[in-house]
Design an enzyme around this catalytic site. Sequence first.
Site, PDB file in Angstrom:
ATOM      1  CG  HIS A  98       1.468 -35.090  22.655  1.00  0.00           C
ATOM      2  ND1 HIS A  98       0.095 -35.033  22.647  1.00  0.00           N
ATOM      3  CD2 HIS A  98       1.895 -33.931  22.075  1.00  0.00           C
ATOM      4  CE1 HIS A  98      -0.292 -33.905  22.089  1.00  0.00           C
ATOM      5  NE2 HIS A  98       0.788 -33.219  21.722  1.00  0.00           N
ATOM      6  CE1 TYR A 106      -3.904   2.125   0.113  1.00  0.00           C
ATOM      7  CE2 TYR A 106      -2.605   3.409   1.652  1.00  0.00           C
ATOM      8  CZ  TYR A 106      -3.691   3.296   0.815  1.00  0.00           C
ATOM      9  OH  TYR A 106      -4.559   4.351   0.655  1.00  0.00           O
ATOM     10  CG  ASP A 112      11.831  10.644   5.340  1.00  0.00           C
ATOM     11  OD1 ASP A 112      11.690   9.674   6.096  1.00  0.00           O
ATOM     12  OD2 ASP A 112      11.517  11.811   5.653  1.00  0.00           O
ATOM     13  CG  HIS A 118       5.706  13.251   7.009  1.00  0.00           C
ATOM     14  ND1 HIS A 118       5.579  12.585   5.829  1.00  0.00           N
ATOM     15  CD2 HIS A 118       7.034  13.226   7.310  1.00  0.00           C
ATOM     16  CE1 HIS A 118       6.757  12.162   5.416  1.00  0.00           C
ATOM     17  NE2 HIS A 118       7.656  12.542   6.297  1.00  0.00           N
ATOM     18  CD  GLU A 124       8.040   6.940  11.718  1.00  0.00           C
ATOM     19  OE1 GLU A 124       7.793   6.497  10.584  1.00  0.00           O
ATOM     20  OE2 GLU A 124       7.491   7.963  12.175  1.00  0.00           O
ATOM     21  CG  HIS A 125      12.069   8.999  11.680  1.00  0.00           C
ATOM     22  ND1 HIS A 125      10.709   9.253  11.675  1.00  0.00           N
ATOM     23  CD2 HIS A 125      12.354   8.398  10.499  1.00  0.00           C
ATOM     24  CE1 HIS A 125      10.197   8.831  10.521  1.00  0.00           C
ATOM     25  NE2 HIS A 125      11.167   8.300   9.795  1.00  0.00           N
TER      26      HIS A 125
END
Length: 439
Positions: A423, A128, A364, A264, A330-331
């Site tokens: 088993h 996506y 990026d 962003h 994240e960064h």
Amino acid sequence: MELRLIDVRGLTPDYRAVVPRGAFDIDHALGAVKGICDAVAERGEAALREFAERFDKVVPEHLRVPAEALARCADELDPEVRAAFTESIRRRREVAETEGTPDLVRAEVAPGAVVETKTVPVARVGLYVPGGLAPLASSVLMNVVPAQVAGVGSLAVATPPSAEFGGLPHPSILGLCHLLGVDEVYAVGGAQAIAMFAHGVEGLCAPVDLVTGPGNIWVVAAKRYLRGVVGIDSEAGPTEIAVLADDSADAAYVAADLISQAEHDPMAGSVLVTDSPELAASVNGLLAGQVAALDNVDRIETALTGPQSAIVLVDDMEQGLAVVDAYGAEHLEVHTRDAYALAHRVQNAGAIFIGPWSPVPLGDYSAGSTHVLPTAGAARYQSGLTVRSFCKTVHLIHYTEGALREVGPTVERFAREERLPGHAAAITVRTAAEQGDRW
């Protein structure tokens, strides 16, 4: 316009509760998304067209973008843009080649007792690519390149249609798909794209095994709703940056980098962690002037003045490390005298950018690293999107008769402890001393 100050000097609070992070209520979006996803599963292409008209304000003539449109968009790329795309692909591919694991690893845990670990790519993946506030062509290569290096045999890209381009997605996205050799591209966006990938649409799109790529809250909610029907990479929230800096940092660089992520999304988080009140004041003093020179002023100001952004004042870099590890950005940028050594002590971050010449926008686009990274603190337990994200491992177990007899009593004892005599019997039937002793 200034970032608010949070002063934790002399304190030892729960830093996860102190460091700001915006609200991202996926559960709230699930109600609306459920209806969209179920409609795609039930009505297929008709539902996709209905949602395109409702949400994108355009119904594409072709939901699958024709190959000639992809080729035309590649041919019409500005030469400098094409060169930038090509170089970014080269760098990301070179790094991706280092990210995988051996195809087969063999361990012999005892004589005749062999376990092999086989690494195989996912067969079919849906990628996506967002197309909302910004047409993120960079997300194309960040998804496609590692998938190709992993050996994924079937790749499909979905990205929203645009009324501006007659129902086609943004030309730079289509052109980049063509440069990468991806010819299965759909002009489908939002939650309906995730549902199309998960369920498949007869006559249009075969279902996929894994969906990757960032998106807005509706895309994330659809991933959550359909997880289990299809594999997902993560539930990515709004982008975020943390900068760990001492008094050696260049305030202009720090301000620009905080702004770059705020650009962003109005919900983007920008956090400066510093032991220098002077640097904090300088950065705050520079923000307004730098923002005024840009196009997306309202979006940036909303993000920087929102509850998800702040300057955190700490006693020293030791406390600063504790804060950024609790935040799990994240960064993360590190602007300190000993930036390299300090960066290697960080445990929780999606990606770490070291020193004044490694800003986040480099990652990026063209650093060679991935920019599909964990958000909302998920870096505490999750990695960014790499070649390994598109692979799965399978154990192949091969024991000889002697190896099974040697370990058999251990297995039988373990099974009985768990009250699973069947088993144990599966071992006994093979290892009983006499044929008649099996049952």
